[in-house]
Write a protein that holds these residues in place. Sequence first.
Motif, PDB file in Angstrom:
ATOM      1  N   HIS A  55       0.839  -1.188   0.000  1.00  0.00           N
ATOM      2  CA  HIS A  55       0.000   0.000   0.000  1.00  0.00           C
ATOM      3  C   HIS A  55       0.877   1.242   0.000  1.00  0.00           C
ATOM      4  O   HIS A  55       2.070   1.169   0.310  1.00  0.00           O
ATOM      5  CB  HIS A  55      -0.946   0.007   1.204  1.00  0.00           C
ATOM      6  CG  HIS A  55      -0.237   0.077   2.524  1.00  0.00           C
ATOM      7  ND1 HIS A  55       0.147  -1.043   3.206  1.00  0.00           N
ATOM      8  CD2 HIS A  55       0.160   1.127   3.272  1.00  0.00           C
ATOM      9  CE1 HIS A  55       0.754  -0.692   4.330  1.00  0.00           C
ATOM     10  NE2 HIS A  55       0.780   0.630   4.385  1.00  0.00           N
ATOM     11  N   SER A  56       0.293   2.346  -0.355  1.00  0.00           N
ATOM     12  CA  SER A  56       0.958   3.639  -0.254  1.00  0.00           C
ATOM     13  C   SER A  56       0.647   4.163   1.140  1.00  0.00           C
ATOM     14  O   SER A  56      -0.515   4.426   1.468  1.00  0.00           O
ATOM     15  CB  SER A  56       0.413   4.583  -1.331  1.00  0.00           C
ATOM     16  OG  SER A  56       0.889   5.886  -1.121  1.00  0.00           O
ATOM     17  N   ALA A  57       1.660   4.286   1.986  1.00  0.00           N
ATOM     18  CA  ALA A  57       1.479   4.687   3.378  1.00  0.00           C
ATOM     19  C   ALA A  57       1.010   6.137   3.479  1.00  0.00           C
ATOM     20  O   ALA A  57       1.226   6.948   2.568  1.00  0.00           O
ATOM     21  CB  ALA A  57       2.793   4.508   4.138  1.00  0.00           C
ATOM     22  N   TRP A  58       0.381   6.466   4.609  1.00  0.00           N
ATOM     23  CA  TRP A  58      -0.088   7.831   4.842  1.00  0.00           C
ATOM     24  C   TRP A  58       1.055   8.816   4.665  1.00  0.00           C
ATOM     25  O   TRP A  58       2.116   8.663   5.269  1.00  0.00           O
ATOM     26  CB  TRP A  58      -0.658   7.971   6.264  1.00  0.00           C
ATOM     27  CG  TRP A  58      -1.929   7.233   6.445  1.00  0.00           C
ATOM     28  CD1 TRP A  58      -2.105   6.022   7.050  1.00  0.00           C
ATOM     29  CD2 TRP A  58      -3.228   7.639   5.991  1.00  0.00           C
ATOM     30  NE1 TRP A  58      -3.423   5.658   7.000  1.00  0.00           N
ATOM     31  CE2 TRP A  58      -4.141   6.631   6.357  1.00  0.00           C
ATOM     32  CE3 TRP A  58      -3.707   8.761   5.314  1.00  0.00           C
ATOM     33  CZ2 TRP A  58      -5.498   6.715   6.070  1.00  0.00           C
ATOM     34  CZ3 TRP A  58      -5.060   8.840   5.017  1.00  0.00           C
ATOM     35  CH2 TRP A  58      -5.942   7.828   5.398  1.00  0.00           C
ATOM     36  N   VAL A  77      -8.028   5.406  -2.879  1.00  0.00           N
ATOM     37  CA  VAL A  77      -7.179   6.494  -2.401  1.00  0.00           C
ATOM     38  C   VAL A  77      -7.941   7.142  -1.248  1.00  0.00           C
ATOM     39  O   VAL A  77      -9.003   7.738  -1.455  1.00  0.00           O
ATOM     40  CB  VAL A  77      -6.875   7.527  -3.505  1.00  0.00           C
ATOM     41  CG1 VAL A  77      -5.975   8.640  -2.965  1.00  0.00           C
ATOM     42  CG2 VAL A  77      -6.232   6.861  -4.716  1.00  0.00           C
ATOM     43  N   HIS A  78      -7.413   6.995  -0.030  1.00  0.00           N
ATOM     44  CA  HIS A  78      -8.055   7.515   1.178  1.00  0.00           C
ATOM     45  C   HIS A  78      -7.425   8.860   1.528  1.00  0.00           C
ATOM     46  O   HIS A  78      -6.198   8.974   1.579  1.00  0.00           O
ATOM     47  CB  HIS A  78      -7.849   6.561   2.354  1.00  0.00           C
ATOM     48  CG  HIS A  78      -8.276   5.154   2.070  1.00  0.00           C
ATOM     49  ND1 HIS A  78      -9.600   4.785   1.972  1.00  0.00           N
ATOM     50  CD2 HIS A  78      -7.551   4.024   1.862  1.00  0.00           C
ATOM     51  CE1 HIS A  78      -9.678   3.489   1.729  1.00  0.00           C
ATOM     52  NE2 HIS A  78      -8.444   3.008   1.658  1.00  0.00           N
ATOM     53  N   VAL A  79      -8.270   9.855   1.774  1.00  0.00           N
ATOM     54  CA  VAL A  79      -7.814  11.217   2.058  1.00  0.00           C
ATOM     55  C   VAL A  79      -8.487  11.710   3.340  1.00  0.00           C
ATOM     56  O   VAL A  79      -9.698  11.550   3.503  1.00  0.00           O
ATOM     57  CB  VAL A  79      -8.174  12.176   0.898  1.00  0.00           C
ATOM     58  CG1 VAL A  79      -7.659  13.581   1.177  1.00  0.00           C
ATOM     59  CG2 VAL A  79      -7.645  11.659  -0.435  1.00  0.00           C
ATOM     60  N   LEU A  80      -7.710  12.313   4.227  1.00  0.00           N
ATOM     61  CA  LEU A  80      -8.251  12.979   5.404  1.00  0.00           C
ATOM     62  C   LEU A  80      -8.358  14.464   5.078  1.00  0.00           C
ATOM     63  O   LEU A  80      -7.334  15.124   4.868  1.00  0.00           O
ATOM     64  CB  LEU A  80      -7.350  12.752   6.620  1.00  0.00           C
ATOM     65  CG  LEU A  80      -7.312  11.321   7.136  1.00  0.00           C
ATOM     66  CD1 LEU A  80      -6.165  11.125   8.126  1.00  0.00           C
ATOM     67  CD2 LEU A  80      -8.644  10.964   7.789  1.00  0.00           C
ATOM     68  N   LEU A  86     -12.914  11.337   6.457  1.00  0.00           N
ATOM     69  CA  LEU A  86     -12.209  10.391   5.590  1.00  0.00           C
ATOM     70  C   LEU A  86     -12.975  10.285   4.276  1.00  0.00           C
ATOM     71  O   LEU A  86     -14.150   9.922   4.259  1.00  0.00           O
ATOM     72  CB  LEU A  86     -12.116   9.014   6.253  1.00  0.00           C
ATOM     73  CG  LEU A  86     -11.431   7.929   5.428  1.00  0.00           C
ATOM     74  CD1 LEU A  86      -9.945   8.239   5.249  1.00  0.00           C
ATOM     75  CD2 LEU A  86     -11.614   6.569   6.086  1.00  0.00           C
ATOM     76  N   ILE A  87     -12.309  10.604   3.189  1.00  0.00           N
ATOM     77  CA  ILE A  87     -12.889  10.521   1.847  1.00  0.00           C
ATOM     78  C   ILE A  87     -12.131   9.435   1.099  1.00  0.00           C
ATOM     79  O   ILE A  87     -10.893   9.412   1.118  1.00  0.00           O
ATOM     80  CB  ILE A  87     -12.761  11.856   1.097  1.00  0.00           C
ATOM     81  CG1 ILE A  87     -13.516  12.952   1.852  1.00  0.00           C
ATOM     82  CG2 ILE A  87     -13.248  11.736  -0.339  1.00  0.00           C
ATOM     83  CD1 ILE A  87     -13.168  14.346   1.408  1.00  0.00           C
ATOM     84  N   THR A  88     -12.845   8.525   0.466  1.00  0.00           N
ATOM     85  CA  THR A  88     -12.200   7.476  -0.322  1.00  0.00           C
ATOM     86  C   THR A  88     -12.599   7.622  -1.780  1.00  0.00           C
ATOM     87  O   THR A  88     -13.778   7.606  -2.111  1.00  0.00           O
ATOM     88  CB  THR A  88     -12.582   6.075   0.189  1.00  0.00           C
ATOM     89  OG1 THR A  88     -12.118   5.947   1.541  1.00  0.00           O
ATOM     90  CG2 THR A  88     -11.935   4.987  -0.662  1.00  0.00           C
ATOM     91  N   HIS A  89     -11.582   7.817  -2.624  1.00  0.00           N
ATOM     92  CA  HIS A  89     -11.774   7.853  -4.074  1.00  0.00           C
ATOM     93  C   HIS A  89     -11.491   6.450  -4.589  1.00  0.00           C
ATOM     94  O   HIS A  89     -10.423   5.899  -4.319  1.00  0.00           O
ATOM     95  CB  HIS A  89     -10.792   8.828  -4.747  1.00  0.00           C
ATOM     96  CG  HIS A  89     -10.881  10.230  -4.246  1.00  0.00           C
ATOM     97  ND1 HIS A  89     -11.898  11.085  -4.590  1.00  0.00           N
ATOM     98  CD2 HIS A  89     -10.068  10.932  -3.419  1.00  0.00           C
ATOM     99  CE1 HIS A  89     -11.705  12.253  -4.014  1.00  0.00           C
ATOM    100  NE2 HIS A  89     -10.593  12.191  -3.294  1.00  0.00           N
ATOM    101  N   VAL A 105      -8.400  13.784  -7.414  1.00  0.00           N
ATOM    102  CA  VAL A 105      -7.447  14.804  -6.978  1.00  0.00           C
ATOM    103  C   VAL A 105      -7.280  14.741  -5.464  1.00  0.00           C
ATOM    104  O   VAL A 105      -8.262  14.672  -4.722  1.00  0.00           O
ATOM    105  CB  VAL A 105      -7.929  16.219  -7.383  1.00  0.00           C
ATOM    106  CG1 VAL A 105      -6.976  17.293  -6.855  1.00  0.00           C
ATOM    107  CG2 VAL A 105      -8.074  16.322  -8.892  1.00  0.00           C
ATOM    108  N   VAL A 106      -6.015  14.784  -5.041  1.00  0.00           N
ATOM    109  CA  VAL A 106      -5.687  14.946  -3.629  1.00  0.00           C
ATOM    110  C   VAL A 106      -5.134  16.357  -3.491  1.00  0.00           C
ATOM    111  O   VAL A 106      -4.116  16.696  -4.104  1.00  0.00           O
ATOM    112  CB  VAL A 106      -4.653  13.904  -3.148  1.00  0.00           C
ATOM    113  CG1 VAL A 106      -4.270  14.171  -1.693  1.00  0.00           C
ATOM    114  CG2 VAL A 106      -5.185  12.492  -3.319  1.00  0.00           C
ATOM    115  N   THR A 107      -5.825  17.162  -2.704  1.00  0.00           N
ATOM    116  CA  THR A 107      -5.439  18.557  -2.521  1.00  0.00           C
ATOM    117  C   THR A 107      -4.137  18.664  -1.717  1.00  0.00           C
ATOM    118  O   THR A 107      -3.918  17.890  -0.771  1.00  0.00           O
ATOM    119  CB  THR A 107      -6.569  19.309  -1.796  1.00  0.00           C
ATOM    120  OG1 THR A 107      -7.773  19.155  -2.560  1.00  0.00           O
ATOM    121  CG2 THR A 107      -6.265  20.789  -1.649  1.00  0.00           C
ATOM    122  N   ALA A 108      -3.312  19.627  -2.077  1.00  0.00           N
ATOM    123  CA  ALA A 108      -2.036  19.869  -1.399  1.00  0.00           C
ATOM    124  C   ALA A 108      -2.207  19.918   0.116  1.00  0.00           C
ATOM    125  O   ALA A 108      -3.164  20.504   0.624  1.00  0.00           O
ATOM    126  CB  ALA A 108      -1.432  21.181  -1.895  1.00  0.00           C
TER     127      ALA A 108
END
Length: 167
Positions: A55-58, A77-80, A86-89, A105-108
């Motif tokens: 997996h791609s680590a946090w 792709v999990h995004v905080l 928690l948003i999962t794409h 998209v994962v925001t900066a």
Amino acid sequence: MDKDDLIRRFDLQPHPEGGYFRETYRAVEAVTRVGADEPRSASTAIYYLLCDGAHSAWHRIRSDEVWHFYAGAPLDVHVLDQAGKLITHRLGNPLSDPGTVFQAVVTAGLWFAAECEDPATFALVGCTVAPGFEFSEFEVADVSALQSAYPEHAEIIARLGPANEIR
């Protein structure tokens, strides 16, 4: 098509956060962030392959990152977000896998991690970063600190922590 063929065909190398990658583009044009001293590439792109249960680590970066799906099975792709949600794409082929998208998209500055929906599968994706990616702006999460900040997501944070220490 299997993951070993993809690794050979695209000359992928082990990525420090898990999986395999190869940079495919680095813009010649440079930009300078407000308040930054050094210019950087305007944009970069990589191939990224997750397989073998990796997996791609946090982690987070200081630029927006666009994920593009190319081949294989769906990838999450999990995004905080800033509010702690928690948003999962679900990246995949929406023509054959309902509920997936070709791009996300994962925001900066947001913490994010990625994993294959099924660890027995693989996913080949691309990541485009603008302004361009630099490892100097790549920050791997301290799992304990992230769990303290987002206790409601402690389980997924622990599960997708670094496989080994990243320097």
